[in-house]
Write an enzyme that holds these catalytic residues in place. Structure first.
Site, PDB file in Angstrom:
ATOM      1  N   HIS A 176       0.837  -1.209   0.000  1.00  0.00           N
ATOM      2  CA  HIS A 176       0.000   0.000   0.000  1.00  0.00           C
ATOM      3  C   HIS A 176       0.871   1.258   0.000  1.00  0.00           C
ATOM      4  CE1 HIS A 176      -3.172   2.826   1.081  1.00  0.00           C
ATOM      5  NE2 HIS A 176      -2.450   3.204   2.114  1.00  0.00           N
TER       6      HIS A 176
ATOM      7  N   HIS B  77       1.098   5.210  -2.118  1.00  0.00           N
ATOM      8  CA  HIS B  77       1.488   6.543  -1.662  1.00  0.00           C
ATOM      9  C   HIS B  77       2.759   7.088  -2.311  1.00  0.00           C
ATOM     10  CE1 HIS B  77      -1.484   7.375   1.401  1.00  0.00           C
ATOM     11  NE2 HIS B  77      -1.347   6.154   1.891  1.00  0.00           N
TER      12      HIS B  77
ATOM     13  N   GLU C  47      -5.894   9.569   0.095  1.00  0.00           N
ATOM     14  CA  GLU C  47      -6.209   8.134   0.093  1.00  0.00           C
ATOM     15  C   GLU C  47      -7.161   7.729  -1.025  1.00  0.00           C
ATOM     16  OE1 GLU C  47      -5.033   5.627   1.599  1.00  0.00           O
ATOM     17  OE2 GLU C  47      -3.966   6.401   3.353  1.00  0.00           O
TER      18      GLU C  47
ATOM     19  N   SER D 205      -3.687   1.104  -4.812  1.00  0.00           N
ATOM     20  CA  SER D 205      -3.130  -0.143  -4.285  1.00  0.00           C
ATOM     21  C   SER D 205      -4.207  -1.196  -4.036  1.00  0.00           C
ATOM     22  CB  SER D 205      -2.378   0.128  -2.977  1.00  0.00           C
ATOM     23  OG  SER D 205      -3.259   0.669  -1.999  1.00  0.00           O
TER      24      SER D 205
END
Length: 470
Positions: free
Chosen positions: A286, A291, A331, A352
């Protein structure tokens, strides 16, 4: 202060000039002396000797104002103080008379007295993050019973090992390199290949443009797990952002505070191999596939830091709103492609996710086609801890920070609402305005050279208790 400037306290007239004109200067440092604004500072390099003596200051008790004092205060308030003036008042009867006249005389409609404000504790320099990095809401190895690795003692021991690496890390040190096992690399490779196909179709152009550079400079690929230190160095050169290892989930306040210093807290452990396309918590897949690439984009990095700076010393209510803004942008943010008008993801939670990436980006198309639900593909059970069932299509809104800040969201299911922007610059401009309009008792500015935040007035930092998490 962190830049070496000393306040002269209430000496607001000719004292600074007298000091600079003298041939030998002695500074007496006293933490009880109030820090003042305006031209009342000298640099520590101008002092020949420095002594510290922290003694409480003499307290001047208020006295009854004479008729002459009151009259002088009235003359000053009515004739010498313009609208929107910012005053720094000294000590004595005349300043007290001026303040009293402004409060009661009727000329001043609104007056803000800038006394010390008590706010929740926040880091003032990048090394202060050492105090919050280990305040995890879980220990990194304390798995819930529904976690795929809960019954695997080898996996749990590995999580404990990696958690200790993060807990021992200090700001400014080199991030420890992890010798990942063959099984961990295989899990990473499976996720990497699967997500790369989906990202090619549904990721925003900013993300797709940066991935080849990270493959070249950071070791991205399906044959090994990139090292957090290498990615951190790459991001620092591009946007100033850096990664910092963390053992588990942090409170929203602590996590957002890190963004103010251009620090993103990143895990180093990986999900359990039995379910390579599912994780109930952030892991290195993730962090590095979702990110890290976006932090190489300057506009994305800028508005991420804006959220972080706004979180410093913010109230619990404001932290909740800022956390929601983070959620619906960093996010789960989405953009509309300027050419095709299709929806593209820039949020890490989408980039992700093997299931939600397609679900979010096709919701608009499916609604236009008259569909009310999304039928997950055959991989759904691998991506989500649920039965393969139809999911209601999401609601889509143009990005509005005021609306997003007050919108609740689930953390264990597909998002029922997404906010869409035309480009990242729109997100940055709107977030910057939202943060600047927040009612704040002080303002801050980050100095990237020193790693400090500058605060424009005296504040008292109090302890706080962590609540919700990332």
């Amino acid at each position: 202060d962190e830049h070496g400037y000393c306040s002269l306290g209430t000496s607001v007239d000719c004292v600074r000039g007298g000091i600079l004109a003298s041939t030998f200067r002695i500074g007496l440092m006293n933490k009880y002396v109030p820090r003042t604004l305006g031209g009342t500072h000298i640099h520590i390099s101008h002092l020949d000797r420095i002594y510290k003596q922290n003694k409480p200051l003499h307290e001047l008790h208020s006295t009854t104002l004479s008729k002459e004092n009151i009259q002088i205060g009235k003359i000053i308030a009515e004739n010498l103080i313009p609208d929107r003036a910012c005053l720094q008042l000294g000590i004595g009867a005349i300043p007290n008379s001026v303040l009293n006249e402004l409060k009661t005389g009727g000329k001043c409609v609104n007056m803000l007295v800038l006394d010390d404000k008590s706010v929740p504790w926040f880091p003032r320099e990048i090394s202060d993050l050492d105090f919050v990095a280990n305040r995890t809401l879980d220990a990194g190895s304390d798995l819930q019973s529904d976690h795929p690795g809960f019954s695997d003692p080898v996996y749990r021991a590995r999580r404990t090992e990696l958690a200790k690496l993060a807990q021992n890390y200090k700001a400014g040190h080199v991030i420890p390199r992890v010798d990942y096992t063959e099984e961990e690399i295989k899990t990473w490779g499976y996720v990497y290949d699967y997500m790369k196909k989906l990202q090619k179709q549904y990721a925003c152009s900013e993300y797709l443009n940066i991935i080849p550079l990270m493959e070249k400079h950071c070791g991205y690929g399906n044959d090994k797990i990139p090292q957090v230190q290498d990615i951190s160095a790459f991001l620092k050169d591009r946007t100033g952002f850096m990664l910092r290892p963390v053992a588990g989930l942090l409170s929203s306040r602590d996590f957002l505070n890190g963004l103010a210093f251009k620090i993103f807290f990143s895990t180093q452990y990986i999900r359990h191999s039995s379910k390579p396309l599912y994780t109930p918590e952030p892991d290195i897949c993730h962090e590095l596939l979702g990110h890290a690439p976006m932090f190489a984009d300057q506009e994305f990095a800028d508005f991420s830091q804006e959220i972080g700076l706004a979180s410093l010393g913010a109230s619990d209510e404001e932290i909740t709103k800022l956390a929601a803004l983070y959620w619906f942008t960093v996010e789960f943010g989405m953009l509309r492609d300027p050419v095709t008008k299709e929806l593209k993801a820039y949020g890490a939670g989408l980039l992700s996710s093997c299931g939600e990436l397609e679900y979010s980006c096709t919701s608009e198309f499916r609604k236009a086609a008259g569909m009310n639900e999304h039928k997950p593909g055959s991989k759904f059970n691998e991506c989500w801890e649920a039965d393969c069932a139809e999911v209601p299509l999401a609601e889509l809104y143009q990005f509005d920070p005021n609306m997003a800040a007050c919108t609740t969201f689930p953390i264990t299911h597909y998002q029922p609402k997404y906010f869409i922007a035309d480009n990242l610059n729109e997100v940055k401009i709107k977030l910057r305005k939202y943060c600047s309009d927040m009612p704040r008792p002080f303002h801050v500015r980050y100095n990237s050279d020193s790693g400090h935040v500058w605060v424009d007035r005296a504040v008292k930092r109090k302890d706080h208790i962590a609540a919700s998490a990332y």
